[in-house]
Motif scaffolding. Structure first.
Motif, mmCIF file in Angstrom:
data_model
loop_
_atom_site.group_PDB
_atom_site.id
_atom_site.type_symbol
_atom_site.label_atom_id
_atom_site.label_comp_id
_atom_site.label_asym_id
_atom_site.label_seq_id
_atom_site.Cartn_x
_atom_site.Cartn_y
_atom_site.Cartn_z
ATOM 1 N N ILE A 1 46.522 46.928 49.089
ATOM 2 C CA ILE A 1 46.569 45.815 48.140
ATOM 3 C C ILE A 1 45.738 44.648 48.663
ATOM 4 O O ILE A 1 45.050 43.978 47.896
ATOM 5 C CB ILE A 1 48.033 45.395 47.892
ATOM 6 N N GLN A 2 45.780 44.404 49.949
ATOM 7 C CA GLN A 2 45.022 43.301 50.537
ATOM 8 C C GLN A 2 43.517 43.497 50.378
ATOM 9 O O GLN A 2 42.771 42.524 50.319
ATOM 10 C CB GLN A 2 45.378 43.145 52.015
ATOM 11 N N GLN A 3 43.057 44.710 50.283
ATOM 12 C CA GLN A 3 41.643 44.973 50.099
ATOM 13 C C GLN A 3 41.182 44.586 48.689
ATOM 14 O O GLN A 3 40.029 44.231 48.488
ATOM 15 C CB GLN A 3 41.335 46.453 50.354
ATOM 16 N N PHE A 4 42.083 44.676 47.712
ATOM 17 C CA PHE A 4 41.724 44.380 46.327
ATOM 18 C C PHE A 4 41.912 42.920 45.942
ATOM 19 O O PHE A 4 41.446 42.495 44.894
ATOM 20 C CB PHE A 4 42.527 45.269 45.369
ATOM 21 N N VAL A 5 42.572 42.126 46.757
ATOM 22 C CA VAL A 5 42.805 40.711 46.448
ATOM 23 C C VAL A 5 41.490 39.944 46.288
ATOM 24 O O VAL A 5 41.329 39.218 45.294
ATOM 25 C CB VAL A 5 43.735 40.062 47.499
ATOM 26 N N PRO A 6 40.504 40.070 47.165
ATOM 27 C CA PRO A 6 39.243 39.338 46.951
ATOM 28 C C PRO A 6 38.522 39.768 45.667
ATOM 29 O O PRO A 6 37.951 38.935 44.960
ATOM 30 C CB PRO A 6 38.398 39.688 48.175
ATOM 31 N N LEU A 7 38.572 41.045 45.363
ATOM 32 C CA LEU A 7 37.944 41.551 44.146
ATOM 33 C C LEU A 7 38.613 40.960 42.907
ATOM 34 O O LEU A 7 37.927 40.548 41.965
ATOM 35 C CB LEU A 7 38.007 43.078 44.119
ATOM 36 N N ILE A 8 39.914 40.885 42.918
ATOM 37 C CA ILE A 8 40.654 40.308 41.802
ATOM 38 C C ILE A 8 40.358 38.814 41.680
ATOM 39 O O ILE A 8 40.176 38.300 40.569
ATOM 40 C CB ILE A 8 42.169 40.567 41.964
ATOM 41 N N LEU A 9 40.267 38.110 42.791
ATOM 42 C CA LEU A 9 39.931 36.683 42.763
ATOM 43 C C LEU A 9 38.524 36.445 42.215
ATOM 44 O O LEU A 9 38.306 35.511 41.432
ATOM 45 C CB LEU A 9 40.072 36.076 44.150
ATOM 46 N N ILE A 10 37.577 37.271 42.609
ATOM 47 C CA ILE A 10 36.210 37.129 42.097
ATOM 48 C C ILE A 10 36.184 37.345 40.593
ATOM 49 O O ILE A 10 35.520 36.604 39.857
ATOM 50 C CB ILE A 10 35.256 38.112 42.825
ATOM 51 N N PHE A 11 36.890 38.352 40.111
ATOM 52 C CA PHE A 11 36.943 38.602 38.671
ATOM 53 C C PHE A 11 37.580 37.430 37.933
ATOM 54 O O PHE A 11 37.095 37.011 36.876
ATOM 55 C CB PHE A 11 37.710 39.890 38.368
ATOM 56 N N ALA A 12 38.658 36.865 38.488
ATOM 57 C CA ALA A 12 39.324 35.727 37.844
ATOM 58 C C ALA A 12 38.395 34.517 37.782
ATOM 59 O O ALA A 12 38.316 33.835 36.749
ATOM 60 C CB ALA A 12 40.608 35.380 38.598
ATOM 61 N N ILE A 13 37.676 34.254 38.840
ATOM 62 C CA ILE A 13 36.735 33.124 38.862
ATOM 63 C C ILE A 13 35.620 33.346 37.840
ATOM 64 O O ILE A 13 35.266 32.437 37.079
ATOM 65 C CB ILE A 13 36.172 32.923 40.274
#
Length: 92
Positions: free
Chosen positions: A4-16
């Motif tokens: 899950i920690q690996q996907f957190v930056p990807l999810i943040l980039i998509f949200a931004i």
């Protein structure tokens, strides 16, 4: 947990990207659609090609007849209207 920690930056980039790029573009498209739907005879418009004229007739099939000079009328697709320079008063 590490997966899950690996996907957190990807999810943040998509949200931004959603809030900075996608959402404002959708809002602008809705405003343009409302402006085009509100066109009526007598409005002064500018097309995306830079032609300035007065709306003579709004047709049902997505076209607008624009007078660019006295006696010179052209047919323009409604979606290519870039801005409305001056609006006419609604008929009473």
């Amino acid at each position: 947990m590490e997966g899950i920690q690996q996907f957190v930056p990807l999810i943040l980039i998509f949200a931004i990207m959603y809030f900075l790029l996608i959402r404002p573009q959708q809002k602008k498209a809705k405003e343009h659609e409302a402006m085009v739907a509100g066109l009526r005879r007598g409005d002064q418009v500018v097309t995306q090609g830079g032609i300035i004229g007065k709306v003579v007739k709004v047709k049902e099939d997505g076209e607008v007849e624009v007078e660019i000079a006295e006696g010179v009328k052209i047919r323009v697709v409604q979606a290519t209207i870039a801005t409305v320079v001056s609006k006419t008063e609604p008929a009473k």
